[in-house]
Design a protein around this motif. Structure first.
Motif, PDB file in Angstrom:
ATOM      1  N   SER A 252       5.414   3.076   2.899  1.00  0.00           N
ATOM      2  CA  SER A 252       5.569   1.947   1.676  1.00  0.00           C
ATOM      3  C   SER A 252       5.062   0.586   2.267  1.00  0.00           C
ATOM      4  CB  SER A 252       7.025   1.508   1.561  1.00  0.00           C
ATOM      5  OG  SER A 252       7.792   2.358   1.031  1.00  0.00           O
ATOM      6  N   ALA A 253       4.840  -0.347   1.320  1.00  0.00           N
ATOM      7  CA  ALA A 253       4.301  -1.711   1.477  1.00  0.00           C
ATOM      8  C   ALA A 253       5.337  -2.370   2.576  1.00  0.00           C
ATOM      9  CB  ALA A 253       4.038  -2.338   0.434  1.00  0.00           C
TER      10      ALA A 253
ATOM     11  N   THR B  27       5.469  -5.751  -2.577  1.00  0.00           N
ATOM     12  CA  THR B  27       5.119  -5.140  -3.809  1.00  0.00           C
ATOM     13  C   THR B  27       5.381  -6.100  -5.003  1.00  0.00           C
ATOM     14  OG1 THR B  27       5.362  -2.841  -3.013  1.00  0.00           O
ATOM     15  CG2 THR B  27       5.078  -3.255  -5.280  1.00  0.00           C
TER      16      THR B  27
ATOM     17  N   GLU C 292       0.618  -0.865   0.276  1.00  0.00           N
ATOM     18  CA  GLU C 292       0.393   0.393   0.968  1.00  0.00           C
ATOM     19  C   GLU C 292      -0.989   0.403   1.903  1.00  0.00           C
ATOM     20  OE1 GLU C 292       2.223  -0.072  -1.707  1.00  0.00           O
ATOM     21  OE2 GLU C 292       4.192   0.889  -1.316  1.00  0.00           O
TER      22      GLU C 292
ATOM     23  N   PHE D 171       3.322   5.675  -2.925  1.00  0.00           N
ATOM     24  CA  PHE D 171       3.229   4.873  -4.248  1.00  0.00           C
ATOM     25  C   PHE D 171       2.140   5.078  -4.934  1.00  0.00           C
ATOM     26  CE2 PHE D 171       3.140   0.505  -6.028  1.00  0.00           C
ATOM     27  CZ  PHE D 171       4.087   0.699  -6.982  1.00  0.00           C
TER      28      PHE D 171
ATOM     29  N   GLY E  63       9.416   1.968  -6.212  1.00  0.00           N
ATOM     30  CA  GLY E  63      10.063   2.930  -5.393  1.00  0.00           C
ATOM     31  C   GLY E  63       9.630   4.392  -5.107  1.00  0.00           C
ATOM     32  N   GLY E  64       8.291   4.680  -5.530  1.00  0.00           N
ATOM     33  CA  GLY E  64       7.920   5.932  -5.550  1.00  0.00           C
ATOM     34  C   GLY E  64       7.237   6.528  -4.266  1.00  0.00           C
ATOM     35  N   SER E  65       7.352   5.595  -3.075  1.00  0.00           N
ATOM     36  CA  SER E  65       6.848   6.171  -2.003  1.00  0.00           C
ATOM     37  C   SER E  65       7.907   7.471  -1.679  1.00  0.00           C
ATOM     38  CB  SER E  65       6.932   5.173  -0.886  1.00  0.00           C
ATOM     39  OG  SER E  65       5.955   4.264  -1.125  1.00  0.00           O
TER      40      SER E  65
END
Ligand code: ASP
Ligand code: MG
Length: 471
Positions: A42-43, A48, A131, A197, A212-214
């Motif tokens: 993730s970042a 983000t 990311e 992500f 939250g897509g990671s």
């Protein structure tokens, strides 16, 4: 070395500072001794949000404001780089890479400020920069430990549709691209560090998988690479029996099923992105949730069947930022298309429905949506039913945001009588008023709507009632 493959993912807090990145790199290095691994990152935490803020600031015409945010992100990442990487050549290489990412972001913010227009496509490009900054940092930190590692942009791996802000993967393409790009690295003993992500549409545009897509990125890659397991490293011990901020007695659940975990994710236990388990279901790949700050703990293992647990109830969850919408009145009795029209209108607004309940008298349909979607949904419904409202066939369309959904989750509730009875008896004893109830036919979950102010009381008494306190 074993030919087993693990895809692991580090969330924002797990790469939130130089110290955390070093810890993540150590976890990667330890795993890489035992099997092949791919890490998704993730970042850094908060980044983000800052990028989205920069994009919105630019949209308001404030180019200088957006630049200031970009500059602060530069400082943050360069500071991390300095303390992580000793090798000056490597450090310079990463710095230049980050510079290119930031310059790209700066150009998009500049364009946005000029046009005062922010398309979902541009927002995806800007919000996913975090990311692209963190992946090279993590790769450099892994190299510091003496391993070979390479940052890989997920635009080269994950192929999606073009629904910006919430894209869906196209698994066949993703499979062939990921294997072609990552297998050669793995064969040469190089650990790929992949940006979470984001993905790339079939027409070549960058997309994101949703906030939250990671987590989702990790399971998409796990499935695409036929991984043996996926490990989600986060900042909590695993899936807990309840939110520990509301229920101090909450415990980590060692084993749980896909269904239960999905149910919990859907109902607001913030550990997993709701779509996370979809890609791994067919291949039955186990997914672990573990705490990167306490890697000695085993965490929660999510498998197709989970663990047996005689009490039936595994966990409780509550979502509070939801609104109860009701469409009704005696006039709608016999109006056969109300249900259909209500939900097709809701779907057109892309509001996802979290719970539905309808009484047998047919004069009230109520359902819950996330509060963020509530206003536009109500407006759309009022428009759809304008004629009927005028003729009093439908008498009211109302919205109540002061509610919460509580869900009692457990796969072995199927065939265990008395759980609903126990649940509602406990609520009665505590004086918690039940506004609506829903139980799916799968019986993995009983959910009900209560006043928001009663959530803590409800959860604590159910946690006690179902013996979750002493597991
Ligand atoms: N960085 C993205 C977000 O904050 C994706 C993720 O962390 O999973 O939403
Ligand atoms: Mg996250």
């Amino acid at each position: 070395m074993s030919t087993r493959l693990q895809v692991m993912k580090f969330g924002g807090t797990s790469v939130g500072s130089a110290e955390c990145i070093a810890r993540a790199a150590q976890i990667i290095a330890n795993t890489a001794k035992e099997m092949r691994c791919v890490a998704v990152v993730s970042a850094m935490s908060g980044v983000t949000n800052r990028l989205i803020e920069a994009a919105k600031t630019a949209q308001a015409g404030n180019a200088a404001g957006a630049t200031a945010i970009m500059e602060s992100l530069r400082t943050q990442h360069e500071t991390a780089l300095e303390s992580l990487v000793r090798n000056t050549e490597e450090s310079e290489r990463v710095r230049q890479k980050m510079e290119a990412v930031l310059a790209h972001g700066q150009r998009f913010c500049g364009g946005t400020a000029l046009l005062r227009e922010l398309s979902p496509r541009t927002l995806d490009t800007i919000s996913s920069l975090g990311e692209r900054l963190s992946a090279p940092l993590v790769a450099a930190a892994v190299k510091e430990l003496g391993l070979e590692s390479e940052a890989v942009d997920a635009t080269e791996l994950i192929v999606t549709d073009s629904y910006h802000g919430g894209a869906e993967p196209q698994m066949d393409f993703t499979r062939s691209k990921s294997q072609a790009r990552l297998k050669p690295l793995l064969e040469r003993g190089i650990v790929p560090i992949v940006t979470g992500f984001l993905g790339c549409s079939t027409s070549g545009e960058l997309t994101t998988l949703g906030r939250g897509g990671s987590d989702y990125s990790a399971t998409i890659l796990g499935a695409a690479l036929d991984a043996d397991e996926v490990v989600i490293w986060t900042d909590v011990d695993g899936v807990l029996s309840a939110d520990p901020r509301l229920v101090p007695e909450a415990k980590t659940i060692p084993g749980i099923s896909y269904r239960e975990a999905a149910e919990l994710a859907y109902f607001g236990a913030k550990v997993l992105h709701p779509k996370t388990l979809r890609p791994v279901v067919d291949a039955a790949i186990p997914v672990w949730i573990r705490n990167s700050f306490e890697p000695q703990k085993l965490g929660t293992k999510i498998t197709p069947e989970g663990e047996n647990n005689s009490a039936g109830v595994k966990a409780l969850t509550a979502i509070r930022d939801v609104t109860l919408i009701s469409v009704g009145g005696p006039g709608i009795v016999g109006l056969t298309d109300v249900v259909g029209r209500t939900f097709s209108t809701t779907a057109e607004e892309r509001a996802s429905v979290l719970l539905i309940s309808q009484s047998s008298s047919q004069n009230d349909i109520c359902f819950c949506v996330s509060s963020a979607d509530a206003q536009q949904t109500v407006e759309a419904l009022r428009k759809e039913f304008a004629q009927d409202l005028a003729h009093q066939k439908v008498e009211h369309i109302t919205a109540d945001p002061k509610i919460a959904i509580v869900a009692v989750v457990g796969q072995n509730m199927v065939g265990t009588p008395g759980i609903a009875g126990k649940t509602f008896a406990a609520m009665g004893k505590e004086g918690v008023n039940i506004i609506a109830i829903a139980q799916g036919s799968s019986e993995t979950n009983i959910s009900f709507v209560i006043e928001e102010k009663s959530v803590m009381t409800a959860l604590r008494s159910l946690h006690r009632e179902f013996g979750l306190d002493n597991r």
